[in-house]
Design a protein around this motif. Structure first.
Motif, PDB file in Angstrom:
ATOM      1  N   VAL A  16       0.854  -1.191   0.000  1.00 15.84           N
ATOM      2  CA  VAL A  16       0.000   0.000   0.000  1.00 15.84           C
ATOM      3  C   VAL A  16       0.889   1.240   0.000  1.00 15.84           C
ATOM      4  O   VAL A  16       1.741   1.399   0.885  1.00 15.84           O
ATOM      5  N   ASP A  17       0.680   2.110  -0.989  1.00 16.43           N
ATOM      6  CA  ASP A  17       1.457   3.348  -1.049  1.00 16.43           C
ATOM      7  C   ASP A  17       0.912   4.341  -0.027  1.00 16.43           C
ATOM      8  O   ASP A  17      -0.300   4.455   0.161  1.00 16.43           O
ATOM      9  N   LEU A  18       1.825   5.051   0.619  1.00 13.01           N
ATOM     10  CA  LEU A  18       1.448   5.975   1.683  1.00 13.01           C
ATOM     11  C   LEU A  18       1.394   7.418   1.192  1.00 13.01           C
ATOM     12  O   LEU A  18       1.990   7.765   0.164  1.00 13.01           O
ATOM     13  N   ARG A  19       0.688   8.248   1.938  1.00 11.37           N
ATOM     14  CA  ARG A  19       0.617   9.671   1.620  1.00 11.37           C
ATOM     15  C   ARG A  19       1.992  10.300   1.821  1.00 11.37           C
ATOM     16  O   ARG A  19       2.708   9.967   2.764  1.00 11.37           O
TER      17      ARG A  19
ATOM     18  N   ASP B 280      -9.144  13.886  -3.048  1.00  9.59           N
ATOM     19  CA  ASP B 280      -9.367  12.440  -2.972  1.00  9.59           C
ATOM     20  C   ASP B 280      -8.118  11.669  -2.572  1.00  9.59           C
ATOM     21  O   ASP B 280      -8.147  10.431  -2.528  1.00  9.59           O
ATOM     22  N   SER B 281      -7.018  12.375  -2.300  1.00  8.42           N
ATOM     23  CA  SER B 281      -5.753  11.742  -1.927  1.00  8.42           C
ATOM     24  C   SER B 281      -5.337  10.693  -2.953  1.00  8.42           C
ATOM     25  O   SER B 281      -5.049   9.547  -2.612  1.00  8.42           O
ATOM     26  N   ARG B 282      -5.264  11.111  -4.213  1.00  8.43           N
ATOM     27  CA  ARG B 282      -4.916  10.160  -5.265  1.00  8.43           C
ATOM     28  C   ARG B 282      -4.156  10.861  -6.384  1.00  8.43           C
ATOM     29  O   ARG B 282      -4.357  12.044  -6.656  1.00  8.43           O
ATOM     30  N   MET B 283      -3.247  10.113  -7.010  1.00  7.29           N
ATOM     31  CA  MET B 283      -2.667  10.524  -8.275  1.00  7.29           C
ATOM     32  C   MET B 283      -3.646  10.139  -9.386  1.00  7.29           C
ATOM     33  O   MET B 283      -4.321   9.107  -9.303  1.00  7.29           O
ATOM     34  N   GLU B 284      -3.709  10.985 -10.416  1.00 10.35           N
ATOM     35  CA  GLU B 284      -4.533  10.687 -11.574  1.00 10.35           C
ATOM     36  C   GLU B 284      -3.663  10.722 -12.831  1.00 10.35           C
ATOM     37  O   GLU B 284      -2.783  11.580 -12.964  1.00 10.35           O
ATOM     38  N   MET B 285      -3.918   9.790 -13.751  1.00  5.17           N
ATOM     39  CA  MET B 285      -3.272   9.810 -15.063  1.00  5.17           C
ATOM     40  C   MET B 285      -4.354  10.007 -16.123  1.00  5.17           C
ATOM     41  O   MET B 285      -5.423   9.385 -16.063  1.00  5.17           O
ATOM     42  N   HIS B 286      -4.034  10.862 -17.098  1.00  6.56           N
ATOM     43  CA  HIS B 286      -4.961  11.168 -18.183  1.00  6.56           C
ATOM     44  C   HIS B 286      -4.204  11.180 -19.504  1.00  6.56           C
ATOM     45  O   HIS B 286      -2.989  11.414 -19.548  1.00  6.56           O
TER      46      HIS B 286
ATOM     47  N   SER C  92      -4.518   6.399  -8.545  1.00  5.30           N
ATOM     48  CA  SER C  92      -3.663   5.676  -7.606  1.00  5.30           C
ATOM     49  C   SER C  92      -3.834   6.333  -6.235  1.00  5.30           C
ATOM     50  O   SER C  92      -3.210   7.353  -5.935  1.00  5.30           O
ATOM     51  N   TYR C  93      -4.724   5.737  -5.429  1.00  3.33           N
ATOM     52  CA  TYR C  93      -5.024   6.292  -4.115  1.00  3.33           C
ATOM     53  C   TYR C  93      -3.855   6.078  -3.162  1.00  3.33           C
ATOM     54  O   TYR C  93      -3.212   5.028  -3.168  1.00  3.33           O
ATOM     55  N   LYS C  94      -3.615   7.086  -2.343  1.00  4.06           N
ATOM     56  CA  LYS C  94      -2.578   7.033  -1.318  1.00  4.06           C
ATOM     57  C   LYS C  94      -3.263   7.020   0.054  1.00  4.06           C
ATOM     58  O   LYS C  94      -4.139   7.847   0.333  1.00  4.06           O
TER      59      LYS C  94
ATOM     60  N   GLN D 186      11.513   6.195   5.720  1.00  5.57           N
ATOM     61  CA  GLN D 186      10.973   7.468   5.250  1.00  5.57           C
ATOM     62  C   GLN D 186       9.445   7.469   5.172  1.00  5.57           C
ATOM     63  O   GLN D 186       8.856   8.472   4.766  1.00  5.57           O
ATOM     64  N   GLN D 187       8.837   6.346   5.540  1.00  2.00           N
ATOM     65  CA  GLN D 187       7.374   6.232   5.509  1.00  2.00           C
ATOM     66  C   GLN D 187       6.808   6.502   4.105  1.00  2.00           C
ATOM     67  O   GLN D 187       5.768   7.143   3.944  1.00  2.00           O
ATOM     68  N   LEU D 188       7.507   5.952   3.099  1.00  2.00           N
ATOM     69  CA  LEU D 188       7.044   6.097   1.721  1.00  2.00           C
ATOM     70  C   LEU D 188       6.031   5.028   1.353  1.00  2.00           C
ATOM     71  O   LEU D 188       5.083   5.285   0.603  1.00  2.00           O
ATOM     72  N   PHE D 189       6.234   3.819   1.887  1.00  2.00           N
ATOM     73  CA  PHE D 189       5.483   2.658   1.421  1.00  2.00           C
ATOM     74  C   PHE D 189       5.248   1.718   2.598  1.00  2.00           C
ATOM     75  O   PHE D 189       6.007   1.719   3.573  1.00  2.00           O
ATOM     76  N   SER D 190       4.208   0.901   2.473  1.00  2.58           N
ATOM     77  CA  SER D 190       3.891  -0.040   3.549  1.00  2.58           C
ATOM     78  C   SER D 190       3.523  -1.397   2.969  1.00  2.58           C
ATOM     79  O   SER D 190       2.984  -1.491   1.862  1.00  2.58           O
TER      80      SER D 190
END
Length: 318
Positions: free
Chosen positions: A189-192, A243-249, A278-280, A305-309
């Motif tokens: 799970v990717d973190l904020r 929405d705490s997410r990355m968006e690709m278009h 891609s929700y964080k 670094q609390q990047l990923f879990s």
């Protein structure tokens, strides 16, 4: 080699229906699962090696550091199901620590899956490999045969973030049903984090993520008799803080019309096709989502670094 192949790959009619349905919405969209034809899978492998793309190397680091603990949580001598047969380095690290009796990689990209499964069967000749080509974003079948040993699942790469949260909950519930009471799930799970880090990860300097996104149009042209000109669109990726997410278009560079499977679609300048979210998550918010889906959080591993879990979850007893 001790490998078998099970094909539940979506038929062309299924792809046609989903793409046409997405392009007729007020905000045009195409599901990100269609990124992964053979070329798309190769490009994603290249993305995973980019200096800007932190998730893969961070998750691999966690697997290397805590692999023994993760294997102990999943349980030895299990049937291990991997959802999304992505980075072979991740699964090799886990297989070396876990040594399951049976390994079932599941992926929508047939050629990529076969290459990966054959390589893993050669590297781990004592493990039975049953490759399953399937779309795990919806109900699917697996070659579980008459196995009576416990089941565990591995869902790396933060692909759970590609689901809208209600869909992520429904997906996790399906996985839990597949595993049965007491089954374990290991999930990335990717973190904020800072928007600068996120922007760099989805807009790499070499343009590989852009090529990955635009390859979707090439696939539609090939499989659905599309008339997209990839040069008439450009890649756009940005963080949506609400929405705490990355968006690709994929954004149209000018007014144009395109044919797909005999249907006409018009684009104005600046109009986009939404290709991925891609929700964080925070650890707390993801645990709440998992609990709603019937899982109990057992362990969580994060980098300094609390990047990923990576989360260890247990399916509740029914």
């Amino acid at each position: 080699m001790n490998v078998s192949f099970f094909d539940d790959h979506p038929e062309p009619a299924d792809i046609r229906a989903e793409v046409l349905a997405g392009l007729t919405q007020p905000e045009k969209r195409i599901p990100p699962k269609f990124f992964y034809d053979e070329q798309g899978s190769r490009l994603f492998d290249a993305i995973c090696e980019l200096p800007e793309y932190y998730p893969t190397r961070t998750e691999i680091g966690l697997l290397r550091q805590y692999g023994a603990e993760m294997a102990e949580l999943l349980g030895h001598d299990v049937v291990l199901i991997e959802l999304g047969s992505g980075s072979s380095l991740k699964i090799r690290t886990l297989l070396a620590a876990l040594r399951p009796r049976v390994y079932i990689p599941v992926d929508i990209s047939r050629e990529h899956l076969l290459r990966s499964a054959e390589g893993l069967a050669a590297a781990f000749p004592d493990i039975e490999v049953r490759a399953a080509c399937a779309d795990y974003s919806r109900p699917f079948s697996l070659p579980l045969q008459a196995d009576d040993q416990p089941r565990a699942a591995f869902f790396p790469g933060s692909s759970v973030g590609n689901f809208e949260p209600p869909d992520a909950e429904a997906f996790l519930h399906r996985v839990g049903t597949l595993l049965g009471p007491g089954g374990h799930l290991l999930i990335g799970v990717d973190l904020r984090k800072s928007e600068d880090l996120l922007h760099a990860a989805y807009n790499d300097a070499q343009g590989i993520t852009a090529a990955f996104n635009l390859n979707l149009l090439t696939r539609i042209n090939r499989e659905l008799e599309g008339t997209f000109d990839p040069a008439a669109f450009h890649h756009s990726a940005f963080f949506n803080p609400h929405d705490s997410r990355m968006e690709m278009h994929l954004v149209s560079n000018a007014p144009q019309q395109v044919l797909v499977a005999g249907e006409t679609f018009r684009f104005s300048e600046g109009e986009s096709i939404h290709t991925e979210c891609s929700y964080k998550y925070s650890v707390k918010d993801f645990h709440a989502l998992a609990e709603r889906a019937g899982f109990k959080p057992v362990r969580v591993w994060t980098d300094d670094q609390q990047l990923f879990s990576v989360h260890g979850l247990r399916r509740g007893d029914d």
